[in-house]
Design a protein around this motif. Structure first.
Motif, PDB file in Angstrom:
ATOM      1  N   THR A 140      38.165  37.873  48.750  1.00  0.00           N
ATOM      2  CA  THR A 140      37.838  36.691  47.946  1.00  0.00           C
ATOM      3  C   THR A 140      36.802  37.022  46.880  1.00  0.00           C
ATOM      4  OG1 THR A 140      36.171  36.094  49.561  1.00  0.00           O
ATOM      5  CG2 THR A 140      38.304  35.044  49.795  1.00  0.00           C
ATOM      6  N   GLU A 141      36.163  38.197  47.002  1.00  0.00           N
ATOM      7  CA  GLU A 141      35.188  38.613  45.990  1.00  0.00           C
ATOM      8  C   GLU A 141      35.834  38.721  44.612  1.00  0.00           C
ATOM      9  OE1 GLU A 141      35.038  39.772  49.036  1.00  0.00           O
ATOM     10  OE2 GLU A 141      32.951  40.007  49.646  1.00  0.00           O
ATOM     11  N   VAL A 142      37.148  39.007  44.570  1.00  0.00           N
ATOM     12  CA  VAL A 142      37.802  39.127  43.261  1.00  0.00           C
ATOM     13  C   VAL A 142      37.593  37.847  42.460  1.00  0.00           C
ATOM     14  CG1 VAL A 142      40.004  39.415  42.086  1.00  0.00           C
ATOM     15  CG2 VAL A 142      39.498  40.758  44.110  1.00  0.00           C
ATOM     16  N   GLU A 143      37.893  36.697  43.073  1.00  0.00           N
ATOM     17  CA  GLU A 143      37.716  35.429  42.371  1.00  0.00           C
ATOM     18  C   GLU A 143      36.230  35.135  42.165  1.00  0.00           C
ATOM     19  OE1 GLU A 143      39.883  35.940  44.854  1.00  0.00           O
ATOM     20  OE2 GLU A 143      41.384  34.346  44.960  1.00  0.00           O
ATOM     21  N   ALA A 144      35.415  35.500  43.175  1.00  0.00           N
ATOM     22  CA  ALA A 144      33.983  35.244  43.051  1.00  0.00           C
ATOM     23  C   ALA A 144      33.415  35.989  41.844  1.00  0.00           C
ATOM     24  CB  ALA A 144      33.269  35.671  44.331  1.00  0.00           C
ATOM     25  N   ILE A 145      33.804  37.257  41.698  1.00  0.00           N
ATOM     26  CA  ILE A 145      33.319  38.060  40.573  1.00  0.00           C
ATOM     27  C   ILE A 145      33.779  37.433  39.259  1.00  0.00           C
ATOM     28  CG2 ILE A 145      33.624  40.283  39.410  1.00  0.00           C
ATOM     29  CD1 ILE A 145      33.790  41.489  42.324  1.00  0.00           C
ATOM     30  N   ALA A 146      35.043  37.030  39.212  1.00  0.00           N
ATOM     31  CA  ALA A 146      35.571  36.433  37.982  1.00  0.00           C
ATOM     32  C   ALA A 146      34.824  35.143  37.645  1.00  0.00           C
ATOM     33  CB  ALA A 146      37.063  36.167  38.135  1.00  0.00           C
ATOM     34  N   LEU A 147      34.677  34.268  38.649  1.00  0.00           N
ATOM     35  CA  LEU A 147      34.009  32.984  38.407  1.00  0.00           C
ATOM     36  C   LEU A 147      32.575  33.195  37.936  1.00  0.00           C
ATOM     37  CD1 LEU A 147      35.191  30.807  41.416  1.00  0.00           C
ATOM     38  CD2 LEU A 147      35.534  30.290  39.008  1.00  0.00           C
ATOM     39  N   MET A 148      31.854  34.094  38.645  1.00  0.00           N
ATOM     40  CA  MET A 148      30.440  34.282  38.314  1.00  0.00           C
ATOM     41  C   MET A 148      30.256  34.879  36.931  1.00  0.00           C
ATOM     42  SD  MET A 148      28.617  35.473  41.787  1.00  0.00           S
ATOM     43  CE  MET A 148      27.042  35.284  40.973  1.00  0.00           C
ATOM     44  N   ASN A 149      31.280  35.558  36.439  1.00  0.00           N
ATOM     45  CA  ASN A 149      31.156  36.145  35.116  1.00  0.00           C
ATOM     46  C   ASN A 149      31.777  35.278  34.035  1.00  0.00           C
ATOM     47  OD1 ASN A 149      29.682  38.606  35.579  1.00  0.00           O
ATOM     48  ND2 ASN A 149      31.422  39.245  36.805  1.00  0.00           N
ATOM     49  N   GLY A 150      32.115  34.051  34.389  1.00  0.00           N
ATOM     50  CA  GLY A 150      32.542  33.109  33.363  1.00  0.00           C
ATOM     51  C   GLY A 150      34.044  32.990  33.148  1.00  0.00           C
ATOM     52  N   TYR A 151      34.829  33.452  34.112  1.00  0.00           N
ATOM     53  CA  TYR A 151      36.274  33.263  34.006  1.00  0.00           C
ATOM     54  C   TYR A 151      36.693  32.120  34.919  1.00  0.00           C
ATOM     55  CZ  TYR A 151      36.419  37.952  31.921  1.00  0.00           C
ATOM     56  OH  TYR A 151      36.225  39.051  31.134  1.00  0.00           O
ATOM     57  N   SER A 152      37.841  31.501  34.604  1.00  0.00           N
ATOM     58  CA  SER A 152      38.332  30.425  35.460  1.00  0.00           C
ATOM     59  C   SER A 152      39.074  31.017  36.658  1.00  0.00           C
ATOM     60  CB  SER A 152      39.289  29.530  34.677  1.00  0.00           C
ATOM     61  OG  SER A 152      40.433  30.269  34.317  1.00  0.00           O
ATOM     62  N   ARG A 153      39.237  30.209  37.698  1.00  0.00           N
ATOM     63  CA  ARG A 153      39.985  30.654  38.863  1.00  0.00           C
ATOM     64  C   ARG A 153      41.431  30.949  38.480  1.00  0.00           C
ATOM     65  NH1 ARG A 153      40.288  30.700  44.442  1.00  0.00           N
ATOM     66  NH2 ARG A 153      38.170  30.017  44.799  1.00  0.00           N
ATOM     67  N   TRP A 154      41.974  30.152  37.595  1.00  0.00           N
ATOM     68  CA  TRP A 154      43.362  30.346  37.149  1.00  0.00           C
ATOM     69  C   TRP A 154      43.508  31.715  36.486  1.00  0.00           C
ATOM     70  CZ3 TRP A 154      48.093  29.528  37.970  1.00  0.00           C
ATOM     71  CH2 TRP A 154      49.072  29.569  36.979  1.00  0.00           C
ATOM     72  N   TYR A 155      42.504  32.093  35.664  1.00  0.00           N
ATOM     73  CA  TYR A 155      42.517  33.410  35.035  1.00  0.00           C
ATOM     74  C   TYR A 155      42.482  34.491  36.115  1.00  0.00           C
ATOM     75  CZ  TYR A 155      41.060  37.521  32.417  1.00  0.00           C
ATOM     76  OH  TYR A 155      40.990  38.796  31.906  1.00  0.00           O
ATOM     77  N   ALA A 156      41.578  34.326  37.079  1.00  0.00           N
ATOM     78  CA  ALA A 156      41.437  35.317  38.145  1.00  0.00           C
ATOM     79  C   ALA A 156      42.749  35.477  38.901  1.00  0.00           C
ATOM     80  CB  ALA A 156      40.317  34.922  39.090  1.00  0.00           C
ATOM     81  N   PHE A 157      43.400  34.344  39.166  1.00  0.00           N
ATOM     82  CA  PHE A 157      44.668  34.372  39.896  1.00  0.00           C
ATOM     83  C   PHE A 157      45.731  35.126  39.095  1.00  0.00           C
ATOM     84  CE2 PHE A 157      48.823  32.237  40.560  1.00  0.00           C
ATOM     85  CZ  PHE A 157      49.046  32.641  41.866  1.00  0.00           C
ATOM     86  N   ARG A 158      45.868  34.761  37.826  1.00  0.00           N
ATOM     87  CA  ARG A 158      46.937  35.344  37.018  1.00  0.00           C
ATOM     88  C   ARG A 158      46.681  36.811  36.691  1.00  0.00           C
ATOM     89  NH1 ARG A 158      47.661  33.600  31.737  1.00  0.00           N
ATOM     90  NH2 ARG A 158      45.481  33.019  31.903  1.00  0.00           N
ATOM     91  N   LYS A 159      45.461  37.113  36.230  1.00  0.00           N
ATOM     92  CA  LYS A 159      45.224  38.430  35.654  1.00  0.00           C
ATOM     93  C   LYS A 159      44.707  39.459  36.643  1.00  0.00           C
ATOM     94  CE  LYS A 159      46.095  37.338  31.327  1.00  0.00           C
ATOM     95  NZ  LYS A 159      46.944  38.057  30.397  1.00  0.00           N
ATOM     96  N   LEU A 160      44.090  39.000  37.748  1.00  0.00           N
ATOM     97  CA  LEU A 160      43.501  39.962  38.678  1.00  0.00           C
ATOM     98  C   LEU A 160      44.215  39.974  40.018  1.00  0.00           C
ATOM     99  CD1 LEU A 160      39.753  39.127  37.951  1.00  0.00           C
ATOM    100  CD2 LEU A 160      41.219  40.768  36.777  1.00  0.00           C
ATOM    101  N   VAL A 161      44.389  38.779  40.609  1.00  0.00           N
ATOM    102  CA  VAL A 161      44.957  38.732  41.962  1.00  0.00           C
ATOM    103  C   VAL A 161      46.458  39.036  41.930  1.00  0.00           C
ATOM    104  CG1 VAL A 161      45.306  37.323  43.996  1.00  0.00           C
ATOM    105  CG2 VAL A 161      43.184  37.117  42.722  1.00  0.00           C
TER     106      VAL A 161
END
Lengths: 366, 283
Positions: free
Chosen positions: B172-193
């Protein structure tokens, strides 16, 4: 700067945080020191906003951010285990915070800032590598670089040096200190390593079982421990803690007939019978030959450290550890003699572990 | 053979391969035989290949105008459209639902997940009649839409479970890292997860496609002419004029090939998918 007010969090029946309050100053490194499972990670995750506390609040720059999305909290965090995004290479991992919609910077500035952060952590030669090709230590440095590349309101570092070998860890502590001198930001640094907390923390907050035990500078923690757990968490070897019974106008160490009077200890007679006597090992006088008026114990174990030796001493069925000179005869089972300076003894309640008497007035409220 | 201890495994694997591949080879060889060769006893191994069966299936050559051949080719098209659409939809819904099940807590999540899986436990025969009534009254019987819906239904449960497993393997750190650095969860889901679970998506699509392509029970009761799928068409190839064996074998071969092709194409992703849980944990 960064404040945690009465944070509580439970996972099912397990209590992870129980009323944690902390305050990190503007340019301060606050080390959060505690054993594994004490609640350090949960506390940091609550501050980050990735975990929702059941109770309590988080204040950042005087603003309540408890309900603010992590997107807008302006914090950078290094997580304990997983940190690097495998679908990005090293450069893109470090550049990641600078490319987000919230913190967007021009691409040429990003290049400069990433190169600078990488150089600070000596990983500039790894920038075009895929992160799977990095070693554990390199990964942690990349993670730290990603946190340091931006200037957030505060940094949250969760055991950032745990995967490094001892030498590298010591080097990186020094470098983090130096970086902090130039960055001058608030840092909340969670660790289970006493040496790390002592080297990096301006103040140390001790946490155990989801509760803050005491928050103070290292010197104050050593001179005025408010709880027996302070002795357990601070020092290497940690405090010698001996069970004792209050009787005959003094405190008798269990398993011996040695009684230290209340007058010598500077305390009033405690209500309960059982107490714990705490002494920093450094003030204990320990010898491998007979001393006048000394207590006699036994050498139980010894660890040779090259320039010094750590012995484990048994006294009346209780043990403590102390560093001695290499010339000390630490043969297993040999008798040894020790003297405890009564003025340097701390008395803790046998049940609650809270310090009895002698507390300096300005510390009583903590 | 250099290593004597290899003989037994090779023999066992050889027999097992023969058991699995034998019928397939038999099917393919038979599909190329003329009718007299097909019934020759003992069976002929050397014969002149005949393509009459395939001509009938694809409606070309001598069989261009025959009514039955049109039916087989149309069924092949039906099967391709229905299986592919159903696979895409089931994988898409399964991915989204699996992510939600992996990351969020919601009311009665355990019951929900059991219900989702239970859709695969029901024997289709038990509920076929009711589906037939439902689809008939909604005008969905014997249509692509209806069959695509059914194919999606039967696969989305398993797809959700498989994908949940893969998302559970992503920290879950993937989304946490994205969120904390100013990305949306949707971005994290699409581009990272999502890129991290592409092996899982391939595996899910693979399984869904197999189930969709081989689906027989619902196809046999919900389709009559327009949307009849290839497995159903083949089973009903025994017409008034007798059983068209070569045509059945040719159609059978055509039915097998996409499955082999599909798995050949995604085999690397499947391997990645299987090792993902191990490799993905490392920070």
């Amino acid at each position: 700067m960064l404040e945690l007010n009465d944070l509580s969090k439970r996972f099912g029946r397990r209590v992870a945080l129980d009323g944690v309050s902390l305050s990190v100053g503007e340019e301060e490194i606050l080390a959060l020191l505690g054993p594994t499972g004490a609640g350090k990670t949960t506390a940091l995750r609550c501050v980050a906003g990735v975990e929702k506390p059941d109770r309590g609040s988080v204040t950042l720059r005087g603003e309540d951010v408890t309900r603010t999305s992590p997107m807008f909290r302006d914090l950078a965090m290094v997580f304990e285990g997983f940190n690097l995004i495998p679908v990005l290479n090293t450069f893109d991992n470090i550049a990641f915070p600078l490319r987000s919609p919230v913190h967007q910077s021009p691409e040429e500035d990003i290049r400069k800032m990433v190169t600078k952060a990488a150089a600070d952590l000596h990983i500039d030669h790894l920038l075009d590598r895929p992160v799977e090709k990095l070693s554990g230590g390199e990964r942690q440095r990349v993670a730290i670089a990603r946190a340091l590349v931006r200037r957030p309101a505060a940094y949250l570092l969760d055991e950032p040096l745990s995967a490094l070998d001892l030498k590298l860890r010591e080097e990186l502590r020094v470098e983090l200190r130096a970086l902090h001198r130039s960055h001058r930001s608030a840092i909340l640094y969670a660790t289970n390593d006493y040496h790390g907390a002592a080297a990096l923390g301006d103040r140390i907050a001790l946490i155990d079982g989801g509760r803050i035990v005491q928050t103070d500078t290292l010197a104050t923690l050593i001179d005025h421990p408010q709880h027996v757990l302070v002795g357990k968490l601070i020092g290497s070897p940690s405090m010698a803690v001996l069970n004792a019974t209050s009787r005959d106008g003094g405190v008798a160490i269990d398993g011996t007939d040695h009684v230290v009077s209340y007058a010598e200890l500077g305390i009033a007679a405690p209500a309960g019978g059982q107490v714990k006597l705490g002494l920093w090992p450094e003030v204990i006088e320990l010898a491998d030959h007979e001393l006048a008026g000394a207590l006699q114990g036994t050498v139980q174990a010894s660890e040779f450290r090259g320039l010094e030796r750590v012995v484990q001493v048994e006294l009346g069925g209780q043990t403590f550890r102390k560093t001695v000179a290499t010339s000390f005869d630490a043969t297993f089972g040999r008798p040894c003699w020790m003297r405890f300076p009564a003025a340097r003894m701390f008395v803790f309640d046998g049940e609650t572990g809270v310090r009895i008497g002698k507390a300096a007035p300005d510390l009583a409220k903590r | 053979m250099k290593n004597k201890h290899l003989i037994l495994p090779v023999v066992i694997l050889g027999l097992y391969t023969l058991y699995n591949v034998g019928p397939l080879l038999w099917l393919m060889i038979s599909s190329l035989k003329s009718r007299p060769d097909l019934f020759a006893m003992p069976p002929t191994l050397l014969f002149e290949p005949h393509l009459a069966g395939y001509e009938a299936v694809f409606g070309v050559g001598a069989a261009a105008d025959s009514a039955s051949s049109h039916g087989v080719f149309a069924s092949l098209i039906n099967s391709i459209v229905i299986a592919c659409s159903g696979t895409v939809l089931a994988t898409m819904f399964g991915t989204l639902a699996g992510y939600a099940a992996s990351r969020f807590n919601f009311f009665a999540k355990g019951d929900f997940m059991f219900f989702v899986l239970s859709t695969r436990m029901i024997p289709p025969v038990a509920v076929m009649v009711f589906y037939h009534q439902m689809f008939s009254s909604l005008g969905l019987a014997d249509t692509w839409t209806g069959m695509i819906m059914i194919t999606t239904f039967i696969n989305v449960g398993l797809a959700t479970w498989i994908m949940k497993g893969f998302f559970d393997g992503v920290p879950t750190e993937v989304e946490a890292i994205a969120l904390m650095n100013g990305y949306s969860r949707w971005y994290a889901f699409r581009k990272l997860v999502l890129p991290m679970v592409r092996g899982g998506i391939a595996a899910t699509a693979g399984f869904s496609f197999i189930f969709a392509w081989n689906e027989f029970a619902f196809g046999s009761i919900l389709t009559t002419t327009e949307a009849k799928t290839l497995p159903v068409r083949i089973s009903s190839a025994a017409g008034a004029t007798g059983i068209e064996w070569t045509q059945i074998f040719a159609a059978g071969t055509v039915l097998v090939i996409p499955v082999i092709l599909f798995f050949y194409l995604i085999r690397r992703h499947l391997l990645m998918g299987m090792t993902f849980g191990v490799l993905g944990k490392k920070g």
